[in-house]
Design an enzyme around this catalytic site. Structure first.
Site, PDB file in Angstrom:
ATOM      1  N   GLU A   1       1.601  -5.327  10.619  1.00 29.34           N
ATOM      2  CA  GLU A   1       1.155  -3.934  10.689  1.00 29.34           C
ATOM      3  C   GLU A   1       2.045  -3.269  11.725  1.00 29.34           C
ATOM      4  OE1 GLU A   1      -1.245  -2.669   8.826  1.00 29.34           O
ATOM      5  OE2 GLU A   1      -2.326  -4.440   8.089  1.00 29.34           O
TER       6      GLU A   1
ATOM      7  N   GLU B   1       1.491   3.356   3.028  1.00 31.59           N
ATOM      8  CA  GLU B   1       1.941   2.706   4.272  1.00 31.59           C
ATOM      9  C   GLU B   1       3.434   2.488   4.111  1.00 31.59           C
ATOM     10  OE1 GLU B   1      -0.615  -0.709   4.804  1.00 31.59           O
ATOM     11  OE2 GLU B   1      -2.399   0.529   4.529  1.00 31.59           O
TER      12      GLU B   1
ATOM     13  N   HIS C   1       3.030  -3.671   6.485  1.00 28.10           N
ATOM     14  CA  HIS C   1       2.028  -2.612   6.298  1.00 28.10           C
ATOM     15  C   HIS C   1       2.067  -1.640   7.473  1.00 28.10           C
ATOM     16  CE1 HIS C   1      -0.558  -4.434   3.000  1.00 28.10           C
ATOM     17  NE2 HIS C   1       0.308  -5.393   3.254  1.00 28.10           N
TER      18      HIS C   1
ATOM     19  N   HIS D   1       0.878  -1.166   0.000  1.00 29.98           N
ATOM     20  CA  HIS D   1       0.000   0.000   0.000  1.00 29.98           C
ATOM     21  C   HIS D   1       0.918   1.220   0.000  1.00 29.98           C
ATOM     22  CE1 HIS D   1      -3.276  -2.710   1.818  1.00 29.98           C
ATOM     23  NE2 HIS D   1      -3.477  -2.554   0.521  1.00 29.98           N
TER      24      HIS D   1
HETATM   25 ZN    ZN Z   1      -1.905  -2.081   4.187  1.00 25.75          ZN
END
Ligand code: ZN
Ligand code: NAG
Ligand code: NAG
Length: 447
Positions: A283, A88, A192, A85
């Site tokens: 994350e 990110e 991410h 992404h």
């Molecule tokens: Zn992401």
């Protein structure tokens, strides 16, 4: 002379002897940095592009290891992917810092040296460079999340659980799919931002037997939980499960992907189901685009965890499956009793298998056409401490008649594609996903 060329090479990057600057580097700077690293360390790095983004930016992968240019028997392939992404950005920063740390530490830092001597590490700092260039520096909003065509790359992979029509893979996704065909990856993580948690497969379900208590449970759930916890507990704070902006908190800093939210077309399920590569999604920051002053702290939070997770590639058992003359057998099914993988694990083009397993006793079954089925019970120790999984080669005896296998063994799933695609001579099966969906339907009937 040495000092002068060092300055020429590193002048742009290094603010002092401390290393790569803690700031956001654009795509051109990243490319220059990776080329410089590769030029300075040709003996243990290799740089290649796995394809181009929609806007034509190269998707650079730096490989690090004692044998960076080619696979060696017994050395597992590991990968990290960042910045899928585009907005990110923490994974991109951390992976560049990791490259800096690995290149500085090889043959000086014992952990780094043992890691790179025993593992071939592939790092893709940015899977979505177009998104990165388009991103605004906002913590929450998503300008730059998608690729140039406005597609979310983490919804764009073929999905074993989706019955709906698949979309065409975007260029960035196709590049990763081709990359997965070219290397037999064993373990991976996808970095991410926007939360702080380690999320593991499955991300999707269609309500079959995998759906248990609101989670979508894979046959290797125990291994995935171990891997996710290894990251969260080695990370400075992830395991404490402080929530970010929302009220969600994750016990031990980990979650089943589907339990968190259903995600069709994701990369981690694709890696695991089709390529027998165990991948988790990390994350790593509440803010998707953290202020630059926070980058040194974020690196300190993640550094040990990024290294420890790589070392986990040495869990379980590995080896070659060979015929009685010692010829390696590609595409042999290597099944661990009790683990009904949607696509069975198979040996790669060198006849090698890698099965990440927690320490314990397991029964493995090896099936190859024209050969007697091999069933054996083995004790698997904890490999990461020794930087090697248990090495266990398996020799198969020819069977007297071709009918033996079909009697002892229901046809393994995803097999026909492999057997039919001899021209594909190699790397474990890559079935057309439509066929796999069919196979999955049959699978549900069978189990
Ligand atoms: Zn992401
Ligand atoms: C790693 O490999 C290098 C190059 O072959 C060798 O010189 C070094 O002794 C090895 N170090 C360890 C700790 O395995
Ligand atoms: C994580 O893995 C590393 C090696 O890969 C190991 O040394 C460490 O003890 C593990 N930590 C946890 C909390 O599991």
């Amino acid at each position: 002379m040495f000092v002068v060329s060092l300055c020429l090479y590193f002048g742009v990057w290094v603010s002092s002897a401390r290393g790569l600057e803690f700031r956001y580097h654009n795509s051109i700077e990243v490319e220059q940095y990776l080329k410089t690293v590769n030029r300075n360390h040709p003996e243990f790095t290799h740089l290649h592009s796995i394809g181009k983004s929609v806007e034509g930016r190269d998707l650079w992968v730096l490989i690090l290891g004692k044998h960076p240019r080619e696979h060696k028997t017994g050395i597992p392939e590991f990968k990290y992917v960042g910045n899928m992404h585009g907005n990110e950005v923490i994974g991109r920063v951390l992976l560049l810092q990791l490259i800096d740390h690995l290149t500085k530490g090889y043959l000086t830092d014992p952990l780094v040296t043992r890691l790179l001597n025993s593992t071939r590490v592939h790092i893709l700092p940015s899977m979505n460079p177009d998104g990165f260039e388009a991103a605004d520096r906002n913590c929450l909003y998503s300008q730059g999340r998608f690729n140039k065509n406005g597609v979310d790359l983490n919804r764009n992979f073929p999905d074993a659980f989706s019955s709906s029509e698949e979309q065409e893979p975007e260029k960035e996704v196709q590049a990763v799919m081709n990359w997965l065909n070219s290397e037999a990856f064993v373990l991976s993580a996808n970095l991410h931002g926007g939360a702080v948690v380690a999320s593991y497969p499955y991300d999707n379900s269609n309500g079959g037997g995998e759906l248990q208590g609101g989670a979508s449970i894979s046959p290797d759930n125990d291994v995935f939980i171990h891997l996710a916890k290894n990251y969260s507990f080695t990370h400075n704070s992830m395991h404490k499960s402080d929530s970010c902006y929302d009220s969600l908190s994750f016990t031990d800093g980990i979650t089943n992907g589907y339990h968190w939210y259903r995600l069709p077309g994701g990369m981690q399920d694709y890696n695991y189901v089709w390529h027998q590569c165990l991948e988790i999604t990390l994350e790593l920051s509440c803010c998707k685009y953290p202020p630059e002053r926070e980058l040194p702290g974020l690196w300190q939070d993640n550094k040990a965890a990024l290294l420890a997770y790589m070392q986990q590639v040495h869990l379980g058992v590995k080896g070659q499956v060979m015929d009685s003359n010692g010829n390696p057998l590609p595409n042999a099914v290597v099944e661990v009793e009790g683990r009904h993988n949607l696509c069975p694990f198979r040996t790669d083009r060198n006849g090698e298998y890698y099965r990440l397993l927690l320490p314990g006793k397991y029964t493995i079954k090896v099936v190859f056409p024209g050969h007697k089925t091999h069933i054996e019970s083995i004790s698997v120790p904890y490999g990461p401490d020794k930087f090697s999984a248990l090495t266990h080669n398996i020799y198969l005896q020819r069977s007297d008649s071709n009918t033996v296998n079909s009697v002892t063994q229901p046809a393994p799933l995803c097999t026909s594609q492999v057997l039919n695609s001899k021209e594909n001579s190699g790397r474990a099966l890559l079935p057309a996903h439509l066929t796999v969906i069919l196979a999955l339907a049959i699978h549900r009937l069978l189990w």
